[in-house]
Scaffold this motif. Structure first.
Motif, PDB file in Angstrom:
ATOM      1  N   TYR A  89       0.870  -1.179   0.000  1.00  0.00           N
ATOM      2  CA  TYR A  89       0.000   0.000   0.000  1.00  0.00           C
ATOM      3  C   TYR A  89       0.903   1.223   0.000  1.00  0.00           C
ATOM      4  O   TYR A  89       1.962   1.218   0.624  1.00  0.00           O
ATOM      5  N   THR A  90       0.477   2.265  -0.682  1.00  0.00           N
ATOM      6  CA  THR A  90       1.223   3.522  -0.705  1.00  0.00           C
ATOM      7  C   THR A  90       0.266   4.670  -0.414  1.00  0.00           C
ATOM      8  O   THR A  90      -0.763   4.813  -1.083  1.00  0.00           O
ATOM      9  N   ALA A  91       0.591   5.448   0.607  1.00  0.00           N
ATOM     10  CA  ALA A  91      -0.193   6.633   0.940  1.00  0.00           C
ATOM     11  C   ALA A  91       0.432   7.833   0.243  1.00  0.00           C
ATOM     12  O   ALA A  91       1.651   7.895   0.075  1.00  0.00           O
ATOM     13  N   HIS A  92      -0.399   8.778  -0.145  1.00  0.00           N
ATOM     14  CA  HIS A  92       0.080   9.978  -0.811  1.00  0.00           C
ATOM     15  C   HIS A  92      -0.444  11.211  -0.077  1.00  0.00           C
ATOM     16  O   HIS A  92      -1.603  11.255   0.327  1.00  0.00           O
ATOM     17  N   ALA A  93       0.413  12.190   0.085  1.00  0.00           N
ATOM     18  CA  ALA A  93       0.015  13.442   0.721  1.00  0.00           C
ATOM     19  C   ALA A  93       0.852  14.567   0.132  1.00  0.00           C
ATOM     20  O   ALA A  93       1.878  14.334  -0.505  1.00  0.00           O
ATOM     21  N   PHE A  94       0.377  15.792   0.348  1.00  0.00           N
ATOM     22  CA  PHE A  94       1.148  16.951  -0.092  1.00  0.00           C
ATOM     23  C   PHE A  94       1.061  18.027   0.970  1.00  0.00           C
ATOM     24  O   PHE A  94       0.169  18.024   1.822  1.00  0.00           O
ATOM     25  N   ALA A  95       1.995  18.928   0.940  1.00  0.00           N
ATOM     26  CA  ALA A  95       1.997  20.068   1.846  1.00  0.00           C
ATOM     27  C   ALA A  95       2.348  21.320   1.057  1.00  0.00           C
ATOM     28  O   ALA A  95       3.157  21.270   0.122  1.00  0.00           O
ATOM     29  N   THR A  96       1.735  22.421   1.438  1.00  0.00           N
ATOM     30  CA  THR A  96       2.079  23.716   0.873  1.00  0.00           C
ATOM     31  C   THR A  96       2.344  24.667   2.033  1.00  0.00           C
ATOM     32  O   THR A  96       1.683  24.590   3.070  1.00  0.00           O
ATOM     33  N   GLY A  97       3.308  25.519   1.865  1.00  0.00           N
ATOM     34  CA  GLY A  97       3.599  26.510   2.899  1.00  0.00           C
ATOM     35  C   GLY A  97       4.421  26.007   4.067  1.00  0.00           C
ATOM     36  O   GLY A  97       4.551  26.710   5.063  1.00  0.00           O
ATOM     37  N   GLY A  98       4.964  24.792   3.966  1.00  0.00           N
ATOM     38  CA  GLY A  98       5.813  24.269   5.033  1.00  0.00           C
ATOM     39  C   GLY A  98       5.107  24.230   6.377  1.00  0.00           C
ATOM     40  O   GLY A  98       3.926  23.912   6.467  1.00  0.00           O
ATOM     41  N   ARG A  99       5.828  24.609   7.424  1.00  0.00           N
ATOM     42  CA  ARG A  99       5.292  24.541   8.789  1.00  0.00           C
ATOM     43  C   ARG A  99       4.215  25.582   9.068  1.00  0.00           C
ATOM     44  O   ARG A  99       3.570  25.527  10.101  1.00  0.00           O
ATOM     45  N   ASN A 100       4.034  26.540   8.181  1.00  0.00           N
ATOM     46  CA  ASN A 100       2.966  27.534   8.345  1.00  0.00           C
ATOM     47  C   ASN A 100       1.936  27.415   7.227  1.00  0.00           C
ATOM     48  O   ASN A 100       1.334  28.403   6.822  1.00  0.00           O
ATOM     49  N   GLY A 101       1.738  26.191   6.749  1.00  0.00           N
ATOM     50  CA  GLY A 101       0.844  25.988   5.619  1.00  0.00           C
ATOM     51  C   GLY A 101      -0.248  24.989   5.891  1.00  0.00           C
ATOM     52  O   GLY A 101      -0.915  25.035   6.934  1.00  0.00           O
ATOM     53  N   HIS A 102      -0.408  24.082   4.969  1.00  0.00           N
ATOM     54  CA  HIS A 102      -1.480  23.091   5.027  1.00  0.00           C
ATOM     55  C   HIS A 102      -0.929  21.775   4.485  1.00  0.00           C
ATOM     56  O   HIS A 102      -0.113  21.763   3.562  1.00  0.00           O
ATOM     57  N   THR A 103      -1.396  20.668   5.056  1.00  0.00           N
ATOM     58  CA  THR A 103      -1.033  19.356   4.526  1.00  0.00           C
ATOM     59  C   THR A 103      -2.271  18.489   4.472  1.00  0.00           C
ATOM     60  O   THR A 103      -3.186  18.645   5.297  1.00  0.00           O
ATOM     61  N   GLN A 104      -2.315  17.623   3.477  1.00  0.00           N
ATOM     62  CA  GLN A 104      -3.438  16.697   3.390  1.00  0.00           C
ATOM     63  C   GLN A 104      -3.079  15.499   2.532  1.00  0.00           C
ATOM     64  O   GLN A 104      -2.175  15.555   1.686  1.00  0.00           O
ATOM     65  N   SER A 105      -3.810  14.423   2.777  1.00  0.00           N
ATOM     66  CA  SER A 105      -3.657  13.228   1.955  1.00  0.00           C
ATOM     67  C   SER A 105      -4.438  13.433   0.663  1.00  0.00           C
ATOM     68  O   SER A 105      -5.356  14.253   0.597  1.00  0.00           O
TER      69      SER A 105
END
Length: 145
Positions: free
Chosen positions: A8-24
Motif C-alpha cells: 500500500y502507498t499513501a500519498h500526501a502533499f503540503a504547501t507553505g511548510g510549517r505555516n501551511g497546510h497538509t493533506q492526503s
C-alpha cells in the motif's frame, strides 16, 4: 537498506511548510499547520505540526504491530493504548532532530508479558521503529497489569 515489496502507498502533499497546510490525496487527513510558540512561531489555535502527525502515525502503527505480535503469541493486545510523544530540537551535529517516547498501557496483560510483546513489536515488526532505529532516540515505556 532493506528493500520492500509495497502493499500500500499513501500519498500526501503540503504547501507553505510549517505555516501551511497538509493533506492526503483522498482528503482523509487535512490539517492546517503552524509553528508552535516554543519554536518561535505564532502557535495558531486549531493547527497541527509535523510532529503531531508523526506521533499519531507512530502510535497507530505501533499499536497495530503490538496487536499482530499479540495474536502470534495468543495474547489479546488489541486494547492496548499506545501514546507517542515526539520532540524536535537542535542536533549536536547541526540542523534539527527528533526524539520519541512511546508508552504502551494495557492493565489486562501482566507487566512481563506486555513488555515482551512490546519489545518484539518494536524490534521486529513496526515499520516506524525500523525507520527510526539508529536515527532517532526512541524510549519505550510499558505499563501492564
Amino acid at each position: 537498506m532493506d528493500k520492500i515489496k509495497p502493499l500500500y502507498t499513501a500519498h500526501a502533499f503540503a504547501t507553505g511548510g510549517r505555516n501551511g497546510h497538509t493533506q492526503s490525496d483522498d482528503g482523509q487527513v487535512s490539517v492546517d499547520l503552524s509553528v508552535p510558540k516554543e519554536m518561535g512561531g505564532p502557535g495558531k489555535a486549531d493547527t497541527a505540526t509535523p510532529e503531531h502527525l508523526f506521533a499519531a502515525g507512530y502510535a497507530a502503527c505501533f499499536g497495530g504491530a503490538l496487536d499482530f505480535i499479540g495474536k502470534q503469541h495468543k495474547k489479546d493486545a488489541s486494547k492496548a493504548k499506545v501514546s507517542a510523544a515526539v520532540s524536535i530540537g537542535p542536533r549536536e551535529g547541526g540542523g534539527f532532530g527528533l526524539a520519541v517516547e512511546l508508552t504502551v498501557e494495557d492493565p489486562s496483560l501482566p507487566q512481563a508479558e506486555l513488555e515482551a510483546l512490546a519489545k518484539e513489536a518494536h524490534e521486529k515488526i513496526c515499520p516506524y521503529s525500523h525507520a527510526t532505529r539508529g536515527n532517532v532516540d526512541v524510549k519505550l515505556t510499558v505499563k501492564g497489569g
